[in-house]
Design a protein around this motif. Structure first.
Motif, mmCIF file in Angstrom:
data_model
loop_
_atom_site.group_PDB
_atom_site.id
_atom_site.type_symbol
_atom_site.label_atom_id
_atom_site.label_comp_id
_atom_site.label_asym_id
_atom_site.label_seq_id
_atom_site.Cartn_x
_atom_site.Cartn_y
_atom_site.Cartn_z
ATOM 1 N N PRO A 432 0.805 -1.218 0.000
ATOM 2 C CA PRO A 432 0.000 0.000 0.000
ATOM 3 C C PRO A 432 0.835 1.263 0.000
ATOM 4 C CG PRO A 432 -0.834 -1.540 1.613
ATOM 5 C CD PRO A 432 0.422 -2.122 1.093
ATOM 6 N N LYS A 433 1.871 1.265 0.824
ATOM 7 C CA LYS A 433 2.686 2.461 0.909
ATOM 8 C C LYS A 433 3.432 2.708 -0.402
ATOM 9 C CE LYS A 433 4.631 5.087 4.388
ATOM 10 N NZ LYS A 433 4.855 5.210 5.806
ATOM 11 N N LEU A 434 3.946 1.634 -0.961
ATOM 12 C CA LEU A 434 4.669 1.770 -2.222
ATOM 13 C C LEU A 434 3.768 2.336 -3.302
ATOM 14 C CD1 LEU A 434 6.881 -1.398 -2.649
ATOM 15 C CD2 LEU A 434 7.591 0.974 -2.490
ATOM 16 N N VAL A 435 2.568 1.768 -3.375
ATOM 17 C CA VAL A 435 1.648 2.192 -4.422
ATOM 18 C C VAL A 435 1.352 3.676 -4.301
ATOM 19 C CG1 VAL A 435 -0.726 1.969 -5.202
ATOM 20 C CG2 VAL A 435 0.624 -0.056 -4.802
ATOM 21 N N SER A 436 1.274 4.137 -3.072
ATOM 22 C CA SER A 436 0.934 5.553 -2.910
ATOM 23 C C SER A 436 2.134 6.449 -3.188
ATOM 24 C CB SER A 436 0.419 5.796 -1.501
ATOM 25 O OG SER A 436 1.460 5.640 -0.579
ATOM 26 N N GLN A 437 3.341 5.874 -3.241
ATOM 27 C CA GLN A 437 4.514 6.740 -3.349
ATOM 28 C C GLN A 437 5.209 6.702 -4.707
ATOM 29 O OE1 GLN A 437 6.743 5.443 -0.015
ATOM 30 N NE2 GLN A 437 5.810 6.908 1.384
ATOM 31 N N VAL A 438 5.253 5.508 -5.321
ATOM 32 C CA VAL A 438 6.099 5.411 -6.513
ATOM 33 C C VAL A 438 5.469 6.091 -7.719
ATOM 34 C CG1 VAL A 438 7.199 3.305 -5.774
ATOM 35 C CG2 VAL A 438 5.107 3.186 -7.095
ATOM 36 N N ALA A 439 6.272 6.226 -8.742
ATOM 37 C CA ALA A 439 5.831 6.904 -9.954
ATOM 38 C C ALA A 439 4.733 6.095 -10.648
ATOM 39 C CB ALA A 439 7.016 7.084 -10.896
ATOM 40 N N THR A 440 4.012 6.769 -11.519
ATOM 41 C CA THR A 440 2.826 6.181 -12.116
ATOM 42 C C THR A 440 3.092 4.868 -12.831
ATOM 43 O OG1 THR A 440 2.462 8.469 -12.676
ATOM 44 C CG2 THR A 440 0.746 6.916 -13.288
ATOM 45 N N GLU A 441 4.198 4.853 -13.540
ATOM 46 C CA GLU A 441 4.459 3.654 -14.345
ATOM 47 C C GLU A 441 4.650 2.442 -13.440
ATOM 48 O OE1 GLU A 441 7.954 1.641 -16.940
ATOM 49 O OE2 GLU A 441 8.306 3.444 -15.755
ATOM 50 N N TRP A 442 5.446 2.660 -12.396
ATOM 51 C CA TRP A 442 5.697 1.560 -11.475
ATOM 52 C C TRP A 442 4.445 1.181 -10.711
ATOM 53 C CZ3 TRP A 442 8.852 -2.124 -11.317
ATOM 54 C CH2 TRP A 442 10.130 -1.987 -11.873
ATOM 55 N N LYS A 443 3.681 2.176 -10.388
ATOM 56 C CA LYS A 443 2.426 1.933 -9.679
ATOM 57 C C LYS A 443 1.565 0.984 -10.496
ATOM 58 C CE LYS A 443 -1.316 4.849 -7.993
ATOM 59 N NZ LYS A 443 -1.693 6.253 -7.925
ATOM 60 N N PHE A 444 1.498 1.308 -11.767
ATOM 61 C CA PHE A 444 0.688 0.487 -12.661
ATOM 62 C C PHE A 444 1.209 -0.947 -12.687
ATOM 63 C CE2 PHE A 444 0.107 -1.192 -16.969
ATOM 64 C CZ PHE A 444 -1.278 -1.223 -16.990
ATOM 65 N N ARG A 445 2.528 -1.073 -12.837
ATOM 66 C CA ARG A 445 3.091 -2.420 -12.936
ATOM 67 C C ARG A 445 2.896 -3.216 -11.655
ATOM 68 N NH1 ARG A 445 8.984 -1.812 -15.493
ATOM 69 N NH2 ARG A 445 9.149 -3.974 -14.807
ATOM 70 N N LEU A 446 3.131 -2.516 -10.538
ATOM 71 C CA LEU A 446 2.970 -3.195 -9.247
ATOM 72 C C LEU A 446 1.543 -3.672 -9.053
ATOM 73 C CD1 LEU A 446 4.939 -1.235 -6.531
ATOM 74 C CD2 LEU A 446 5.306 -3.547 -7.338
ATOM 75 N N LEU A 447 0.604 -2.780 -9.329
ATOM 76 C CA LEU A 447 -0.803 -3.131 -9.134
ATOM 77 C C LEU A 447 -1.193 -4.291 -10.023
ATOM 78 C CD1 LEU A 447 -2.514 0.320 -8.731
ATOM 79 C CD2 LEU A 447 -2.377 -1.495 -7.059
ATOM 80 N N GLN A 448 -0.683 -4.221 -11.242
ATOM 81 C CA GLN A 448 -0.991 -5.291 -12.192
ATOM 82 C C GLN A 448 -0.545 -6.643 -11.630
ATOM 83 O OE1 GLN A 448 -2.222 -3.882 -14.907
ATOM 84 N NE2 GLN A 448 -2.616 -5.652 -16.191
#
Lengths: 878, 449
Positions: A432-448
């Motif tokens: 959760p913390k990572l998703v709220s902090q990292v850049a959009t591209e990484w956020k997308f990849r992580l969530l995926q």
């Protein structure tokens, strides 16, 4: 002497018979016949006791008959074997006489502790076993302070022993102490950490003996893991004890550990670099060996874990301090240290990430590297709380997390899978913390990756549960992190996907994993509570309804109902599931239908059925069920609930177990009161009138009719608001109903009082109707008359019992004060019934046996007497 | 005089009875209030939020003065307001919106001082703690939150604190129906009831759950015994349960843990409860429109009032001085002059704080008489400024006359003081003489003996 004797004999013999015996040189002479055996043979004599003077009967002795005192003396014997045997003897003795230990506890410990620093390896090992298996378990609840301090002095002495073996063993002893008295670590933290530091500094001496080092290191991990590292955990521990205690009571004294923190922190500061350098020493050994050997892996893992734990603890303490006081005296110092330690760790340790196997083909090695890398990641992510890491490094770690989630790293074997799950568990809380902090591209990849893994992983595993709680953090808005801003569209898609998974998960979990189901239901409930925040979230939540149907009823075609997991869950989970219903913005009829079928299930806990009714009523009140749906739910319940056993009416108090009539009665009363609160009484009555009558005319079992009549009268008022048409329908129906009631109930006549009270329950709604509409009573009486008349309908088959039933109905009516008054105004109708009975008696068409004739006669005379009675009463009143 | 004031969700007006004599007082017209929507503002007037169509864009809050049955002031807040609460002096009115927001108005000016988002779903009840420093709100989503009023006005401390509220209790699974606060401000206990059939006792000082009481039915209303020995819980099944707080509770009884007993004469659900300020009386309202007064010790019905056909959903117990000549605040006069009535202006719809946020601070109100309590009377500086302005604008003639009158009064009082002084001196002399003579007489007696 013997040979000389022999020679003299020879001489004699020579003298007697002169036989010469030739003896060859070198041959042994046979022993003479009369030779005395001078050999001394001895057998060992075992004396059970050394001195005859000591009387040991009644004393506790071990197998060898030694008392505790003697054994303790022997522990300081100069011979190692004796010492070992003494320890074994003590173990044996204490096993058979546990009371000895509690009596001489301190004496025993004082003697035993001297052996902690024993030179002999076997002695120490035996002592360890003795303490572990006997002494510590027995001294659990005693005064621990003295006990520990007695031991600790010697443990510390051993920790500074010259021999490395003794030292390492001392750590093992300390580990044992900590296992049994976790609090003791905080008392001696400073010294212990100092000793760890010292021993790890000299690692080059015993890198060979990795087994020992591993034990010492695992002790360190255990100690450090006792340090608090998470505010939430501490809070949750405190919350748990909200029990049954007295309301305004003093808190029980809990020893506070925080006082020792200020000492631990500087020690940890010193320990960290040592740990890191120790780890670095391992790296070449690990990489030169073709396969990564187990012991050095364990050591490396322990070292990394220790680093991780100390960092977590440090973060905890600093955040605590921040909360308490902004400008504490150590504030500046702490920030300085933070700087140095993070840069140190980043430069020395984290650059090593990721550790890659030299040899690509070993599966086990792969998994080990994965494990180490996970701990690396953990350390890194914890450090991220302080600093903004360099992008290159961050990307490396993010890449690792993503591929871990996608399952690319671990070997496909079963053990590999298990390891992967275990370590993903550790990584998930950071998502959760990572998703709220990292850049959009990484956020997308992580969530995926996250969503994919969530959907794929086994619903029964603990990993799935961890996923659920992580999802909870990302779905339920909290103060520190806001995920639900409308701009995060990409997140929203995933959120919806997760929400969709929840009901499926519930169905997959079934009733086998009640605790997991409860967690999921809890999340669902929380989601419902906050779903109003965001329209798309609301939409997602509402859409769960379709899938949830299967949670209640799996299929219900052609009368064969297959119940879903809901019916078999524990009661608290069921309640949670029901609470979720309250938060749907609109409860759909299909879901309601499944729930109603659940209510009709004979296995359902009646309390849950009541609860369902209550919650649906609340939901209706909140405007989330349409009135038509709500009414049809209630009517379905009342008309289709099957009371069993159907036609026996035993004592009400007795029947709780066998019959569910009592349950149905309370359901009826709950439905009645809900109907009353539904809204304007008249309107609800208008809606219900026709529906209820249509159901009643279908002639369901008596109990259901009675329930529906009760609903009708609760909503009706005096005078009645029933339409003319419904009064006619009811008139036809009620006469039969009344006769059926009497027919069903009064089969035996000996227990009269019970039956009359049972009858009363069924009659009361009719009496209310009669009171409110005299026309209806008139109709019913006429129906009676026509039934009794010679060419009566279906009741003609058994005229005597019909007559009996009608008469007892009339008697009941007379007994009731109000109905008695009303009925007296319909005298001609009653008279006509009487007339018809007489006509029946004399009729030729219907043949009556003697007994039947007698019955009819009795009934008639009863009726006549009652009628006369009322008339007399009337005259008197006039 | 102790009044019982009751209102219903169906328009039956506001009923008003004298608790001691049972005589019905004025019936105030046209009021259909939601639960917890009726409030008596500082003993001066009655205010009630109104149930309206869900389609209506704005809510409505009505004021009645004690002396007139008609609605006197109507205000229309931005959304539907359900629960309403006022602090004891009647300085502030707080309303809970159906979107989960809480509105805080100043009564005298009608200004919306603050609006904040408090809950995910509609607010269902609002209660002030006994010293008026804390506001406790319950919501449809099962949350109970405790707000410090000081903090809500202190932007700095909100920033500092991790959360805008003091405590958030989220253990209830369903809609919270009622919350009551005990004595002792921040150290008090609060009790909350919910549709999940439980009542939970929380500690405000520790911020945690102290006790969870599971009832056999949904609890609609709770009332706290003044000694905090027990609390009464009115259930949907028509029973009033008695649950233990500090009282001893037996473990094996028919209702459940911590429930001491139950009494009932309601055929229908109990919808609200209140505790009388004098006498040990418990007052309950029920679904059938009756208000029943119970002796809390014997559990017998003492009185019954028939209120309306619909369910009674609010009961207040108001101790009233004679309202016909209740003291009129200077600022009340000001506002009354503006509106032609004794009531303050309507509540504002929006927070138009653009005009001079800088000078917006609380001022301790001028205490008109010393006989009143020593409680500080807070008003915003805005109001005080207006008041000063109006005083200045009042013509000098009136002031002159007033001064003359005061001078006369002063003279008269001086004379009176003089009179009393001489009287006192005479009395003193007399007493001294008496004493001395008595002594002498006693001495003589002693000698003779």
């Amino acid at each position: 002497m013997a040979p000389s004797k022999a020679s003299s004999k020879k001489q004699q013999k020579r003298g007697i018979d002169f036989k010469k015996i030739k003896r060859k040189i070198g041959r042994k002479l046979p022993p003479p016949n009369n030779a005395t055996n001078t050999e001394i043979k001895s057998k060992a004599i075992i004396l059970p006791e050394q001195s005859v003077a000591t009387e040991k009967t009644g004393l506790a002795v071990n197998k060898k008959g030694l008392t505790l005192k003697e054994l303790l003396q022997q522990t300081s014997h100069h011979n190692a074997k004796v010492r070992k045997d003494a320890l074994l003897g003590i173990k044996d003795l204490l096993h058979t006489y546990p009371a000895e230990l509690s009596l001489h506890k301190y004496a025993v410990i004082e003697k035993l502790r001297e052996r902690i620093g024993d030179d002999d390896k076997l002695v120490r090992e035996t002592l360890y076993q003795l303490l572990k298996s006997v002494v510590f378990p027995a001294c659990k609840e005693d005064n621990q302070g003295i006990f520990i301090s007695l031991l600790m002095t010697y443990i510390f002495k051993a920790m500074t022993h010259l021999a490395i073996d003794v030292r390492l063993m001392a750590f093992k002893f300390f580990d044992l102490v900590v296992q049994h008295y976790p609090h003791s670590f905080f008392l001696y933290a400073e010294k212990v950490l100092q000793n760890y530091e010292d021993i790890l500094r000299k690692n080059q001496h015993y890198l060979q003996d990795k087994g020992k080092l591993k034990i010492a290191l695992s002790g360190l991990v255990r100690c450090l893991s006792m340090l608090p590292c998470n505010q939430e955990e501490v809070d949750s521990c405190e919350k748990k004890d909200a029990g049954q205690r007295v309301l305004h009571a003093f808190e029980t004294e809990v020893p506070t550990e925080s006082s020792g923190f200020s000492i631990i922190i500087p020690k940890l500061k010193d320990l960290l670099p040592v740990l890191v350098s120790c780890f670095q020493e391992f790296i070449p050994t690990a990489q030169t060996f073709p396969s990564f050997d187990g012991q050095s892996f364990d050591c490396m893992l322990c070292i990394l874990q220790s680093i991780d734990l100390s960092i977590r603890f440090y973060i905890y303490v600093t955040s605590e301090n921040k909360q308490e006081s902004q400008a504490s005296h150590g504030g500046l110092d702490a920030t300085m240290w933070t700087e140095t330690i993070t840069t140190f760790l980043l430069k020395k340790l984290l650059v090593m990430f990721p550790l890659n196997p030299v040899n690509q083909f070993s599966e086990k090695g792969d998994d080990r590297y994965f494990t180490l890398n996970t701990v690396f990641t953990e350390i890194f992510l914890h450090l991220c709380e302080w600093i903004c890491p360099p992008d290159v490094l961050l990307e490396r770690f993010l890449d690792f997390i993503e591929s871990a989630l996608l399952g690319k790293i671990c070997s496909g074997t079963r053990s590999g899978k298990a390891i992967e799950e275990k370590h993903l568990l550790l990584l998930l809380p950071f998502i959760p913390k990572l998703v709220s902090q990292v850049a959009t591209e990484w956020k997308f990849r992580l969530l995926q990756a996250f969503t994919k893994k969530f959907e794929d992983c086994n619903p029964e595993s603990s990993l799935k549960l961890a996923f659920v709680s992580t999802i909870e953090k990302m779905l339920i808005p909290r103060e520190d992190m806001l995920y639900l801003d409308a701009s995060a569209l990409d997140l929203l898609d995933h959120q919806i996907a997760w929400i969709r998974q929840l009901p499926l998960l519930l169905i997959q979990l079934g009733d086998k994993h009640p605790s997991s189901s409860q967690v999921v239901l809890h999340l669902q409930l929380k989601l419902g509570q906050c779903s109003l925040l965001n329209p798309s979230l609301m939409w997602g939540y509402d859409n769960m309804q379709h899938l949830l149907q299967k949670f209640y009823i799996i299929c219900s075609d052609d009368g064969n109902i297959c119940y879903g997991p809901f019916v078999r869950l524990a009661r608290d989970s069921q309640e949670l599931a029901l609470c979720c219903l309250y938060y749907f913005s609109y409860l759909e009829p299909l879901l309601l239908k499944s729930i109603s079928l659940c209510c009709l299930c004979p296995d359902m806990d009646p309390l849950i059925v009541y609860r369902i009714l209550e919650i649906l009523h609340s939901t209706y009140k909140a405007g989330r069920i349409q009135i038509a749906d709500c009414i049809s739910f209630f009517i379905t319940l009342l008309s289709r609930f099957r009371v069993f056993p159907e036609n026996s009416y035993p004592d009400e108090n007795r029947d709780a177990k066998i019959s569910n009539r009592g349950i149905f009665k309370s359901i009826t009363s709950i439905v009645c009161s809900s109907m009353l609160q539904m809204g304007d009484k008249n309107l609800v009555f208008r809606i219900l009138e026709n529906i209820l009558l249509a159901q009643i005319v279908l002639k369901p079992p008596l109990d259901n009719v009675c329930a529906m009549l009760r609903v009708l009268i609760t909503l009706d008022s005096t005078p009645t608001r029933l339409s003319q048409q419904s009064i006619t329908t009811l008139g036809n129906f009620l006469s039969e109903y009344l006769i059926d009631v009497v027919g069903c109930i009064s089969k035996d006549e000996d227990t009269d009082s019970i039956h009359s009270s049972a009858c009363r329950y069924y009659f009361i709604p009719c009496f209310f109707l009669f009171d409110r509409s005299h026309v209806l009573l008139n109709l019913v009486l006429r129906m009676f008359a026509s039934i009794v008349s010679c060419n009566g309908g279906q009741y003609a088959t058994n005229p005597s019992s019909t007559v009996g039933a009608i008469v007892s109905v009339l008697l009941f009516m007379h007994k009731d004060v109000r109905i008695g008054q009303i009925i007296s105004s319909f005298k001609e109708d009653v008279d006509s019934i009487l007339q018809n009975i007489i006509c029946l008696q004399s009729s030729e068409e219907i043949s009556l046996t003697l007994e039947e004739r007698h019955k009819v006669q009795c009934a008639m005379s009863q009726l006549e007497s009652v009628i006369c009675g009322t008339e007399k009463g009337k005259k008197v009143s006039f | 005089m102790e009044l019982v004031v009751a209102s219903s969700s169906i328009d039956g007006g506001i009923g008003c009875w004298n608790l001691q004599t049972g005589a019905e007082q004025l019936r105030y017209k046209s009021c259909a209030s939601p639960p917890h929507g009726l409030v008596c503002v500082g003993g001066r007037f009655i205010a009630s939020s109104q149930l309206r169509d869900t389609s209506a864009s704005s809510g409505s809050v009505l004021y009645w003065s004690w002396s007139k049955p008609q609605v006197e002031v109507k205000s229309f807040p931005a959304e539907q307001i359900k629960p309403l609460a006022a602090n004891r002096e009647g300085t502030y009115v707080v309303g809970g919106g159906s979107s989960g927001s809480i509105y805080l108005w100043e009564v005298v000016s009608g200004r919306l001082l603050k609006k904040w988002h408090a809950h995910y779903r509609a607010v269902t009840c609002l209660v002030f703690s006994d010293d008026d420093s804390l506001l406790i709100s319950g919501s449809e989503d099962g949350g109970v939150k405790v707000w410090s009023l000081l903090m809500t006005f202190d932007a700095y401390s909100i920033q500092q604190a991790s959360t805008p509220y003091m405590h958030s209790f989220s253990e209830h699974t369903l809609c919270v129906t009622d919350v009551v606060a005990g004595y002792g401000s921040v150290n008090a206990i609060i009790v909350s009831a919910s549709h999940d059939r439980t009542c939970k006792v929380w500690s405000l000082s520790k911020g945690k759950l102290l006790r969870n009481v599971v009832f056999p039915s949904i609890i609609n209303a709770i009332a706290l015994d003044p000694g905090e020995r027990v609390f009464y819980a009115g259930g949907r099944d028509g029973k009033i349960y008695v649950a233990a707080l500090s009282a001893e509770s037996t473990f094996n009884n028919s209702y459940g843990l911590h429930i001491i007993g139950a009494f009932s004469n309601h055929s229908n659900a109990v919808t609200c409860l209140a505790y009388g300020t004098t006498g040990n009386l418990l007052i309950s309202g029920s679904e059938d429109g009756m208000v029943r007064v119970w002796d809390a010790r014997t559990h017998n019905i003492v009185r019954m009032f028939k209120h309306a056909k619909g369910p009674v959903n609010n009961i207040l117990v108001v101790r009233q001085q004679f309202y016909n000549n209740f003291h009129i605040n200077p600022n009340m006069q000001v506002s009354s002059r503006r509106h032609g009535s004794l009531l303050p202006p309507p509540l504002e719809k929006y927070d138009n704080s653009t005009d001079g946020d800088a000078d917006f601070k609380a001022v301790i109100g001028l205490q008109p008489t010393c006989s009143e309590s020593m409680d500080a009377f807070y008003q915003s500086s805005h109001v005080i400024n207006n008041q000063i302005k109006e005083l200045q604008q009042q013509g000098s003639a009136a002031a002159e006359m007033e001064r003359e009158r005061l001078k006369l009064d002063c003279k008269r009082f001086m004379q009176m003081v003089q009179q009393w002084k001489t009287m006192y001196e005479n009395l003193h002399e007399f007493c001294v003489n008496e004493l001395l003579e008595g002594d002498q007489a006693g001495g003589c007696n002693g000698n003779s003996a």
